[in-house]
Design a protein around this motif. Structure first.
Motif, mmCIF file in Angstrom:
data_model
loop_
_atom_site.group_PDB
_atom_site.id
_atom_site.type_symbol
_atom_site.label_atom_id
_atom_site.label_comp_id
_atom_site.label_asym_id
_atom_site.label_seq_id
_atom_site.Cartn_x
_atom_site.Cartn_y
_atom_site.Cartn_z
ATOM 1 N N GLY A 196 0.858 -1.225 0.131
ATOM 2 C CA GLY A 196 -0.019 0.120 0.150
ATOM 3 C C GLY A 196 0.880 1.310 -0.029
ATOM 4 O O GLY A 196 2.211 1.255 0.006
ATOM 5 N N GLN A 211 -5.925 5.688 1.919
ATOM 6 C CA GLN A 211 -6.109 4.651 0.915
ATOM 7 C C GLN A 211 -7.428 5.014 -0.035
ATOM 8 O O GLN A 211 -7.644 4.419 -1.169
ATOM 9 N N THR A 217 -3.803 -1.543 -4.480
ATOM 10 C CA THR A 217 -2.732 -1.539 -3.740
ATOM 11 C C THR A 217 -1.486 -1.813 -3.836
ATOM 12 O O THR A 217 -0.632 -1.855 -2.823
ATOM 13 N N CYS A 219 1.519 -0.857 -5.007
ATOM 14 C CA CYS A 219 1.932 0.345 -5.461
ATOM 15 C C CYS A 219 3.386 0.170 -5.662
ATOM 16 O O CYS A 219 4.268 -0.514 -4.832
#
Length: 343
Positions: A196, A211, A217, A219
């Motif tokens: 995340g 978020q 998520t 990333c």
């Protein structure tokens, strides 16, 4: 003149985006991992490779020579100090950090990293018997403060130039991929991680995880606008903090890195607003797109490098244009590894 230094998985390009020209092409056949260059010394470019160590150019990326006395073959991360273009850091697999203070002529091992308590849990899933330094980020306001991202296991720091190390704090991300800092935002840093997004405003002592709106998520890359709040607000007394962040993300590693299974997106967050996905704005996203590597240019300007090419926005991400350069066919099934932009 803006210059973009693009490291693909299997080749390096130096690009003049304004002219739409590839001014140099090098390192074909190597497995590239990262690129680093300083705006005050644009001719000296460092590229890390997985199998043949650290390479250095002294002519702006036209030609490279392997740094003979660098002690590792797998160089996964490189960065140049904000204040001193002669101070260069490099991170390797297995996880070690090296520093040069003479522009890459000689290197010192900054030991103690793997003595941190969390190191027993560090492991890179595809090669579970090892781990590596994925990212090095210097603090632009404190030359002795550096963030070091271990893939996978920890985000650690040093406040004394690598003499000692501070282990991960409880709310930091585990699988950190890239970081960004800002010269007008002391104490702030932004992180794109496999588990995340995260950001700090106290120099990494604590981390927040906004978020909302980020529906992917895993990333990979993060970039912060060169513009700051004080430049974009009409009222006096602006904080000087950046107000626009971009991040690239996918559902997981396969969708991020593997061309035949790729599906990645770029998201934007402004201030405390929710993340928004930048679909339909001229930047290739979705199926077939490996995770873009992002970089900032001038205020409101960002660049994105993926297997689809190099793209530029001058309005903060509202619209994107392809940089019309020679793009070898073999790049379309390979991931982008690093991107540095010098306005």
């Amino acid at each position: 003149m803006t210059t973009a230094y693009a490291a693909l998985r299997n080749g390096f390009l130096t690009v003049d985006p304004d002219a739409g020209e590839t001014t140099a092409r090098a390192l074909d056949g190597h497995t590239l991992e990262c690129v680093a260059v300083h705006p005050d010394d644009p001719d000296r470019v460092f590229v890390g490779t997985f199998e043949s160590g650290l390479h250095r150019s002294t002519d702006g990326g036209r030609t490279f020579k392997r740094v003979d006395d660098f002690p590792h073959d797998a160089v996964m991360a490189a960065a140049v100090s904000y204040r001193d273009p002669g101070t260069v850091w490099a991170g390797t697999e297995p996880s070690r950090v090296y520093r040069s203070t003479d522009g890459g002529d000689s290197w010192e091992h900054l030991d103690g990293l793997v003595d941190l308590p969390s190191s027993d849990d560090w492991s890179f899933p595809p090669r579970p018997d090892t781990h590596h330094v994925r990212w090095l980020e210097p603090d632009p306001t404190d030359p002795d403060h550096w963030y070091v991202a271990i893939e996978a296991g920890a985000l650690v720091q040093t406040h004394d130039g690598g003499a000692t190390w501070e282990d991960r704090v409880p709310d930091a991300r585990i699988d950190n991929h890239s970081l960004a800092t800002h010269p007008h935002a002391p104490g702030r840093a932004w992180v794109a991680a496999g588990d995340g997004y995260a950001e700090t405003d106290d120099g990494g002592d604590t981390w927040a995880h906004p978020q909302s709106g980020l529906d992917r998520t895993y990333c990979w890359s993060v970039a912060v606008d060169a513009r700051s709040d004080s430049e974009s607000r009409t009222e006096p007394g602006g904080t000087g903090d950046p107000d626009r962040v971009l991040v690239s993300a996918a559902r997981g590693a396969y969708q991020a890195h593997t061309a035949e299974r790729a599906e990645t997106y770029v998201y934007r967050r402004e201030g405390d607003k929710d993340w928004e996905r930048l679909d339909g704005r001229g930047l290739p996203l979705g199926e077939g797109v490996t995770r873009p590597v992002l970089a900032r240019g001038e205020p409101d300007e960002f660049y994105a490098l993926s297997n689809q090419g190099l793209f530029q926005t001058g309005d903060g991400g509202d619209s994107w244009n392809a940089i019309d350069i020679e793009w070898p066919d073999r790049f379309t099934d390979r991931t982008a590894r690093g991107l540095a932009v010098l306005p």
